[in-house]
Design a protein around this motif. Structure first.
Motif, PDB file in Angstrom:
ATOM      1  N   VAL A 114       0.838  -1.195   0.000  1.00 28.51           N
ATOM      2  CA  VAL A 114       0.000   0.000   0.000  1.00 28.51           C
ATOM      3  C   VAL A 114       0.879   1.253   0.000  1.00 28.51           C
ATOM      4  O   VAL A 114       1.802   1.380   0.806  1.00 28.51           O
ATOM      5  CB  VAL A 114      -0.938   0.016   1.223  1.00 28.51           C
ATOM      6  N   LYS A 115       0.571   2.165  -0.903  1.00 25.43           N
ATOM      7  CA  LYS A 115       1.288   3.450  -0.974  1.00 25.43           C
ATOM      8  C   LYS A 115       0.422   4.610  -0.487  1.00 25.43           C
ATOM      9  O   LYS A 115       0.938   5.606   0.026  1.00 25.43           O
ATOM     10  CB  LYS A 115       1.743   3.715  -2.410  1.00 25.43           C
ATOM     11  N   ALA A 116      -0.886   4.503  -0.661  1.00 22.61           N
ATOM     12  CA  ALA A 116      -1.789   5.571  -0.209  1.00 22.61           C
ATOM     13  C   ALA A 116      -3.207   5.031  -0.156  1.00 22.61           C
ATOM     14  O   ALA A 116      -3.545   4.052  -0.840  1.00 22.61           O
ATOM     15  CB  ALA A 116      -1.721   6.783  -1.138  1.00 22.61           C
ATOM     16  N   PHE A 117      -4.039   5.671   0.664  1.00 18.34           N
ATOM     17  CA  PHE A 117      -5.453   5.314   0.699  1.00 18.34           C
ATOM     18  C   PHE A 117      -6.281   6.524   1.107  1.00 18.34           C
ATOM     19  O   PHE A 117      -5.822   7.398   1.848  1.00 18.34           O
ATOM     20  CB  PHE A 117      -5.730   4.144   1.654  1.00 18.34           C
ATOM     21  N   GLY A 118      -7.495   6.582   0.561  1.00 18.78           N
ATOM     22  CA  GLY A 118      -8.438   7.601   0.960  1.00 18.78           C
ATOM     23  C   GLY A 118      -9.162   7.176   2.224  1.00 18.78           C
ATOM     24  O   GLY A 118      -9.288   5.987   2.526  1.00 18.78           O
ATOM     25  N   VAL A 119      -9.652   8.168   2.974  1.00 20.42           N
ATOM     26  CA  VAL A 119     -10.397   7.920   4.201  1.00 20.42           C
ATOM     27  C   VAL A 119     -11.866   8.218   3.922  1.00 20.42           C
ATOM     28  O   VAL A 119     -12.197   9.266   3.348  1.00 20.42           O
ATOM     29  CB  VAL A 119      -9.851   8.790   5.349  1.00 20.42           C
ATOM     30  N   ASN A 120     -12.741   7.301   4.323  1.00 21.46           N
ATOM     31  CA  ASN A 120     -14.141   7.349   3.924  1.00 21.46           C
ATOM     32  C   ASN A 120     -15.087   7.249   5.119  1.00 21.46           C
ATOM     33  O   ASN A 120     -14.735   6.713   6.170  1.00 21.46           O
ATOM     34  CB  ASN A 120     -14.439   6.194   2.961  1.00 21.46           C
ATOM     35  N   SER A 138     -19.769  17.131  -1.716  1.00 19.27           N
ATOM     36  CA  SER A 138     -19.191  15.867  -1.252  1.00 19.27           C
ATOM     37  C   SER A 138     -18.108  15.428  -2.223  1.00 19.27           C
ATOM     38  O   SER A 138     -18.018  15.931  -3.353  1.00 19.27           O
ATOM     39  CB  SER A 138     -20.279  14.792  -1.169  1.00 19.27           C
ATOM     40  N   THR A 139     -17.264  14.490  -1.795  1.00 16.71           N
ATOM     41  CA  THR A 139     -16.181  14.028  -2.685  1.00 16.71           C
ATOM     42  C   THR A 139     -16.745  13.391  -3.950  1.00 16.71           C
ATOM     43  O   THR A 139     -16.236  13.626  -5.049  1.00 16.71           O
ATOM     44  CB  THR A 139     -15.267  13.028  -1.961  1.00 16.71           C
ATOM     45  N   THR A 142     -10.238  17.772 -12.286  1.00 17.44           N
ATOM     46  CA  THR A 142      -9.648  18.222 -11.030  1.00 17.44           C
ATOM     47  C   THR A 142      -9.934  17.197  -9.938  1.00 17.44           C
ATOM     48  O   THR A 142     -10.954  16.515  -9.960  1.00 17.44           O
ATOM     49  CB  THR A 142     -10.213  19.584 -10.607  1.00 17.44           C
ATOM     50  N   VAL A 143      -9.014  17.087  -9.001  1.00 21.83           N
ATOM     51  CA  VAL A 143      -9.149  16.149  -7.891  1.00 21.83           C
ATOM     52  C   VAL A 143      -9.356  16.943  -6.617  1.00 21.83           C
ATOM     53  O   VAL A 143      -8.522  17.790  -6.261  1.00 21.83           O
ATOM     54  CB  VAL A 143      -7.900  15.253  -7.759  1.00 21.83           C
ATOM     55  N   ALA A 144     -10.453  16.672  -5.936  1.00 22.47           N
ATOM     56  CA  ALA A 144     -10.765  17.399  -4.707  1.00 22.47           C
ATOM     57  C   ALA A 144     -10.091  16.709  -3.524  1.00 22.47           C
ATOM     58  O   ALA A 144     -10.594  15.722  -2.989  1.00 22.47           O
ATOM     59  CB  ALA A 144     -12.274  17.441  -4.495  1.00 22.47           C
ATOM     60  N   VAL A 145      -8.920  17.211  -3.134  1.00 15.57           N
ATOM     61  CA  VAL A 145      -8.190  16.680  -1.986  1.00 15.57           C
ATOM     62  C   VAL A 145      -8.282  17.693  -0.854  1.00 15.57           C
ATOM     63  O   VAL A 145      -7.853  18.850  -0.994  1.00 15.57           O
ATOM     64  CB  VAL A 145      -6.722  16.393  -2.328  1.00 15.57           C
ATOM     65  N   ALA A 146      -8.843  17.265   0.271  1.00 18.17           N
ATOM     66  CA  ALA A 146      -8.984  18.160   1.418  1.00 18.17           C
ATOM     67  C   ALA A 146      -7.657  18.332   2.136  1.00 18.17           C
ATOM     68  O   ALA A 146      -7.221  19.449   2.423  1.00 18.17           O
ATOM     69  CB  ALA A 146     -10.029  17.617   2.383  1.00 18.17           C
ATOM     70  N   PRO A 150     -13.780  20.718   1.954  1.00 12.49           N
ATOM     71  CA  PRO A 150     -14.298  19.814   0.929  1.00 12.49           C
ATOM     72  C   PRO A 150     -13.190  18.978   0.318  1.00 12.49           C
ATOM     73  O   PRO A 150     -12.038  19.413   0.227  1.00 12.49           O
ATOM     74  CB  PRO A 150     -14.902  20.773  -0.103  1.00 12.49           C
ATOM     75  N   GLY A 151     -13.531  17.784  -0.094  1.00 11.90           N
ATOM     76  CA  GLY A 151     -12.557  16.947  -0.772  1.00 11.90           C
ATOM     77  C   GLY A 151     -12.153  15.744   0.056  1.00 11.90           C
ATOM     78  O   GLY A 151     -12.624  15.526   1.171  1.00 11.90           O
ATOM     79  N   LYS A 152     -11.259  14.961  -0.502  1.00 13.06           N
ATOM     80  CA  LYS A 152     -10.837  13.694   0.065  1.00 13.06           C
ATOM     81  C   LYS A 152      -9.688  13.870   1.043  1.00 13.06           C
ATOM     82  O   LYS A 152      -8.752  14.639   0.799  1.00 13.06           O
ATOM     83  CB  LYS A 152     -10.388  12.767  -1.074  1.00 13.06           C
ATOM     84  N   HIS A 153      -9.753  13.156   2.145  1.00  8.88           N
ATOM     85  CA  HIS A 153      -8.642  13.080   3.085  1.00  8.88           C
ATOM     86  C   HIS A 153      -7.828  11.834   2.718  1.00  8.88           C
ATOM     87  O   HIS A 153      -8.373  10.721   2.655  1.00  8.88           O
ATOM     88  CB  HIS A 153      -9.165  12.998   4.517  1.00  8.88           C
TER      89      HIS A 153
END
Length: 340
Positions: free
Chosen positions: A48-54, A169-170, A305-309, A331-334
């Protein structure tokens, strides 16, 4: 017969992971040394290199998921990284960039809040990109949900009009960028005028402030109604959303940000005559590798565009990431990125 291939024979016996031993608050997210997951035939082990939090993982941590979730559990319904081991006939090779999501990951079996995760080969999406891991890590779940809703759910076409209810929302922000790339005109909602700029930045043509009754606002813009509507707020506003759609248009129910998933005393006659109602809750297969590759190229070219919080570094910051998600202030993904 399939034989495993591996990036090397010196696999560590253990790995670090975030474990929820029993439901609770943020302190229930504990970093532990756990056995390296053993790959079963037909499965893939991913570094694993990265993951989003949901939100789903917050629900798991709090013990509010359905009975399929058991404890102790490593959460994480999505992740990106590199193939570490796979069957020879899987078409996957060690070191290959891949994404994975859903399919019980982080719920019925351990997920991506870890240095390694094992998943069925059928839910692995290979890709090649030079985009950084913090960007790619934001994409799988929200892009799969957005793309699946727009295609399988709504069959959206170029030149059509789309309403996104729950636009900041994301998934809403992702759906707006994907819909614009498909050639649609996008109307999207926020409950705060201050968030209208986030919608415009995602390419939304008509940001609207949602006061609970949206149909009149939409009909002022498009008297005949929109071709398609993506419902992310939930059943509390679904009857109103149905009234925004034109004859033979479609509403796709995908999310319930307001928390209401059912309609008491539902009657089919609440659906306007000639309007179609469907739903979406798909899996990794709904985001084909060629579509994901197109999206990655579009991001690199600046068309999407990528919504990264916020980006967090290391498993030590997972608690902060969930706290940031729960606060709802950005707003955006953590996204959590893991070091080599």
């Amino acid at each position: 017969m399939s034989h495993p291939t591996s990036a090397g024979d010196a696999d560590p016996a253990t790995m670090r992971a975030v474990v929820v031993a029993r439901p609770g608050g943020l302190d229930a997210l504990e970093i532990q040394d756990v056995p390296l997951p053993v790959r079963k035939p037909g499965w893939v082990r991913i570094k694993v290199k990265a993951f989003g939090v949901n939100e789903s993982e917050v629900t798991t941590r709090k013990g509010e998921s359905d009975a399929v979730v058991t404890y102790p559990r490593v959460p994480g319904i999505e992740g990106v990284g590199m193939v570490e081991e796979a069957d020879e006939d899987s078409g996957l090779r060690p070191g290959q960039q891949v994404a994975t999501m859903m399919g019980g990951m982080g719920r019925s079996y351990d997920g991506a809040y870890a240095q390694y995760v094992t998943v069925p080969a059928g839910q692995v999406i290979p890709f090649e990109t030079s985009l950084p891991w913090d960007v790619v890590g934001a994409l799988p779940e929200m892009f799969q949900t957005a793309y699946g809703s727009l295609t399988r759910g709504l069959d959206l076409k170029a030149g059509q009009t789309l309403l996104i209810r729950g636009g900041t929302s994301t998934v809403g922000l992702s759906a707006a960028t994907i819909a614009k790339d498909l050639g649609a005109t996008v109307i999207s909602t926020t409950r705060s005028e201050a968030r209208a700029g986030d919608l415009r930045a995602a390419g939304v043509d008509h940001p609207l402030v949602d006061n609970g009754t949206l149909a009149d606002q939409v009909r002022e813009l498009f008297p005949d109604g929109v071709h398609a509507a993506l419902e992310l707020v939930g059943c509390s506003v679904l009857p109103d959303t149905l009234r925004t759609v034109r004859h033979h248009g479609t509403v796709c129910f995908t999310g319930a940000l307001a928390g209401q998933w059912t309609i008491p005393d539902f009657s089919p006659f609440m659906i306007p005559f000639g309007v179609r109602l469907t739903s979406y809750g798909g899996q990794a297969a709904d985001l084909p590798a060629d579509v994901f590759a197109h999206q990655l190229r579009a991001i690199a070219a600046g068309r999407l565009t990528v919504a990264v919080a916020k980006v967090y570094h290391g498993l030590e910051e997972v608690r902060d990431a969930q706290a940031g998600l729960e606060s709802g202030t950005t707003p955006g993904k953590h996204v959590v990125v893991l070091a080599d």
